[in-house]
Design a protein around this motif. Structure first.
Motif, PDB file in Angstrom:
ATOM      1  N   ALA A  65      54.674  46.015  64.644  1.00 44.28           N
ATOM      2  CA  ALA A  65      53.601  45.648  63.721  1.00 44.28           C
ATOM      3  C   ALA A  65      54.182  45.229  62.368  1.00 44.28           C
ATOM      4  N   PHE A  66      55.213  45.935  61.927  1.00 45.38           N
ATOM      5  CA  PHE A  66      55.881  45.601  60.669  1.00 45.38           C
ATOM      6  C   PHE A  66      56.559  44.235  60.765  1.00 45.38           C
ATOM      7  N   HIS A  67      57.180  43.953  61.910  1.00 44.22           N
ATOM      8  CA  HIS A  67      57.838  42.663  62.110  1.00 44.22           C
ATOM      9  C   HIS A  67      56.808  41.531  62.094  1.00 44.22           C
ATOM     10  N   ILE A  68      55.687  41.740  62.746  1.00 45.70           N
ATOM     11  CA  ILE A  68      54.627  40.718  62.765  1.00 45.70           C
ATOM     12  C   ILE A  68      54.070  40.513  61.354  1.00 45.70           C
ATOM     13  N   GLN A  69      53.875  41.612  60.635  1.00 44.52           N
ATOM     14  CA  GLN A  69      53.375  41.515  59.253  1.00 44.52           C
ATOM     15  C   GLN A  69      54.357  40.731  58.375  1.00 44.52           C
ATOM     16  N   THR A  70      55.645  40.995  58.533  1.00 43.20           N
ATOM     17  CA  THR A  70      56.665  40.287  57.761  1.00 43.20           C
ATOM     18  C   THR A  70      56.650  38.795  58.090  1.00 43.20           C
ATOM     19  N   LEU A  71      56.599  38.464  59.377  1.00 39.45           N
ATOM     20  CA  LEU A  71      56.524  37.066  59.796  1.00 39.45           C
ATOM     21  C   LEU A  71      55.247  36.400  59.286  1.00 39.45           C
ATOM     22  N   ALA A  72      54.134  37.105  59.371  1.00 42.38           N
ATOM     23  CA  ALA A  72      52.846  36.546  58.939  1.00 42.38           C
ATOM     24  C   ALA A  72      52.858  36.206  57.455  1.00 42.38           C
ATOM     25  N   SER A  73      53.588  36.968  56.655  1.00 44.36           N
ATOM     26  CA  SER A  73      53.629  36.688  55.218  1.00 44.36           C
ATOM     27  C   SER A  73      54.315  35.353  54.927  1.00 44.36           C
ATOM     28  N   VAL A  74      55.152  34.905  55.852  1.00 39.94           N
ATOM     29  CA  VAL A  74      55.841  33.621  55.691  1.00 39.94           C
ATOM     30  C   VAL A  74      55.115  32.503  56.438  1.00 39.94           C
ATOM     31  N   GLY A  76      51.857  32.478  57.421  1.00 41.70           N
ATOM     32  CA  GLY A  76      50.479  32.260  57.012  1.00 41.70           C
ATOM     33  C   GLY A  76      49.420  32.996  57.795  1.00 41.70           C
ATOM     34  N   SER A  77      49.741  33.447  59.018  1.00 39.33           N
ATOM     35  CA  SER A  77      48.734  34.183  59.786  1.00 39.33           C
ATOM     36  C   SER A  77      49.414  35.065  60.824  1.00 39.33           C
ATOM     37  N   GLU A  78      48.688  36.092  61.239  1.00 34.77           N
ATOM     38  CA  GLU A  78      49.199  36.989  62.273  1.00 34.77           C
ATOM     39  C   GLU A  78      49.332  36.239  63.597  1.00 34.77           C
ATOM     40  N   GLU A  79      48.404  35.324  63.854  1.00 37.26           N
ATOM     41  CA  GLU A  79      48.442  34.531  65.088  1.00 37.26           C
ATOM     42  C   GLU A  79      49.717  33.677  65.148  1.00 37.26           C
ATOM     43  N   ALA A  80      50.045  33.020  64.040  1.00 34.88           N
ATOM     44  CA  ALA A  80      51.268  32.205  63.988  1.00 34.88           C
ATOM     45  C   ALA A  80      52.502  33.085  64.130  1.00 34.88           C
ATOM     46  N   ALA A  81      52.457  34.283  63.564  1.00 34.45           N
ATOM     47  CA  ALA A  81      53.586  35.209  63.662  1.00 34.45           C
ATOM     48  C   ALA A  81      53.799  35.650  65.105  1.00 34.45           C
ATOM     49  N   LYS A  82      52.719  35.987  65.796  1.00 37.25           N
ATOM     50  CA  LYS A  82      52.837  36.407  67.198  1.00 37.25           C
ATOM     51  C   LYS A  82      53.353  35.274  68.076  1.00 37.25           C
ATOM     52  N   GLU A  83      52.984  34.043  67.741  1.00 42.21           N
ATOM     53  CA  GLU A  83      53.445  32.886  68.505  1.00 42.21           C
ATOM     54  C   GLU A  83      54.941  32.633  68.277  1.00 42.21           C
ATOM     55  N   LEU A 100      62.105  29.876  63.683  1.00 44.30           N
ATOM     56  CA  LEU A 100      61.861  29.641  62.261  1.00 44.30           C
ATOM     57  C   LEU A 100      62.481  28.325  61.823  1.00 44.30           C
ATOM     58  N   THR A 101      61.818  27.643  60.912  1.00 49.06           N
ATOM     59  CA  THR A 101      62.385  26.438  60.301  1.00 49.06           C
ATOM     60  C   THR A 101      63.354  26.888  59.200  1.00 49.06           C
ATOM     61  N   PRO A 102      64.230  26.001  58.728  1.00 52.11           N
ATOM     62  CA  PRO A 102      65.131  26.368  57.625  1.00 52.11           C
ATOM     63  C   PRO A 102      64.376  26.860  56.384  1.00 52.11           C
ATOM     64  N   GLN A 103      63.236  26.248  56.075  1.00 49.37           N
ATOM     65  CA  GLN A 103      62.444  26.687  54.921  1.00 49.37           C
ATOM     66  C   GLN A 103      61.907  28.107  55.136  1.00 49.37           C
ATOM     67  N   GLN A 104      61.448  28.405  56.345  1.00 47.47           N
ATOM     68  CA  GLN A 104      60.943  29.740  56.652  1.00 47.47           C
ATOM     69  C   GLN A 104      62.068  30.776  56.592  1.00 47.47           C
ATOM     70  N   VAL A 105      63.270  30.390  57.042  1.00 49.85           N
ATOM     71  CA  VAL A 105      64.426  31.284  56.956  1.00 49.85           C
ATOM     72  C   VAL A 105      64.708  31.623  55.500  1.00 49.85           C
ATOM     73  N   SER A 106      64.653  30.621  54.641  1.00 52.03           N
ATOM     74  CA  SER A 106      64.886  30.831  53.222  1.00 52.03           C
ATOM     75  C   SER A 106      63.861  31.789  52.625  1.00 52.03           C
ATOM     76  N   LEU A 107      62.594  31.613  52.981  1.00 52.19           N
ATOM     77  CA  LEU A 107      61.533  32.468  52.456  1.00 52.19           C
ATOM     78  C   LEU A 107      61.646  33.901  52.958  1.00 52.19           C
ATOM     79  N   ILE A 108      61.875  34.052  54.258  1.00 55.48           N
ATOM     80  CA  ILE A 108      61.911  35.400  54.837  1.00 55.48           C
ATOM     81  C   ILE A 108      63.148  36.168  54.361  1.00 55.48           C
TER      82      ILE A 108
END
Length: 133
Positions: A65-74, A76-83, A100-108
């Motif tokens: 759940a924590f991993h999904i929450q972390t991904l969702a913060s980058v 934009g949504s829990e659905e996108a994080a689960k995907e 993850l895209t390079p931009q998402q890697v930078s953000l996370i």
């Protein structure tokens, strides 16, 4: 936990992730030597690729759940994080693999609790039964 125990835990975690990654991570097609790297367009560099995100172990949440929450913060949504989530490491290590895209890697990479983000690699052994000599 002392510094020596942390280093040992991180080493065990790294070895575990490498082991799991080689068996579970998505295989990325290798570039053939005859393909020129100059033919790559800048849009290819923004394509999602599998990365492993090493994280501190959450104290008050279920790891996945924590991993999904972390991904969702980058993303934009829990659905996108689960995907995007490929695998959640939660037994001997804390982290996850995701596309993850390079931009998402930078953000996370900048988020609290994220220790390291590395590209997933598939390694192949070069020895076999006939090559032991």
């Amino acid at each position: 936990m002392g510094p020596t125990q942390r280093k040992l835990s991180f080493l065990i975690f790294t070895l575990l992730v490498i082991s799991i990654t080689t068996t579970m991570a998505e295989r990325v097609p290798e570039t053939k030597p005859d393909q020129s790297s100059s033919s790559s367009s800048s849009s290819e560099s923004s394509e999602p690729a599998v990365h492993i995100v090493y994280m501190e172990r959450p104290q008050d949440m279920e790891p996945e759940a924590f991993h999904i929450q972390t991904l969702a913060s980058v993303l934009g949504s829990e659905e996108a994080a689960k995907e995007a989530l490929i695998y959640s490491y939660k037994t001997a290590a804390s982290g996850f693999s995701a596309k993850l895209t390079p931009q998402q890697v930078s953000l996370i990479s900048k988020l609290p609790g994220v220790l390291q983000v590395v590209p997933s690699r598939t390694l192949q052994l070069h020895s076999g039964p006939g090559r032991l000599h």
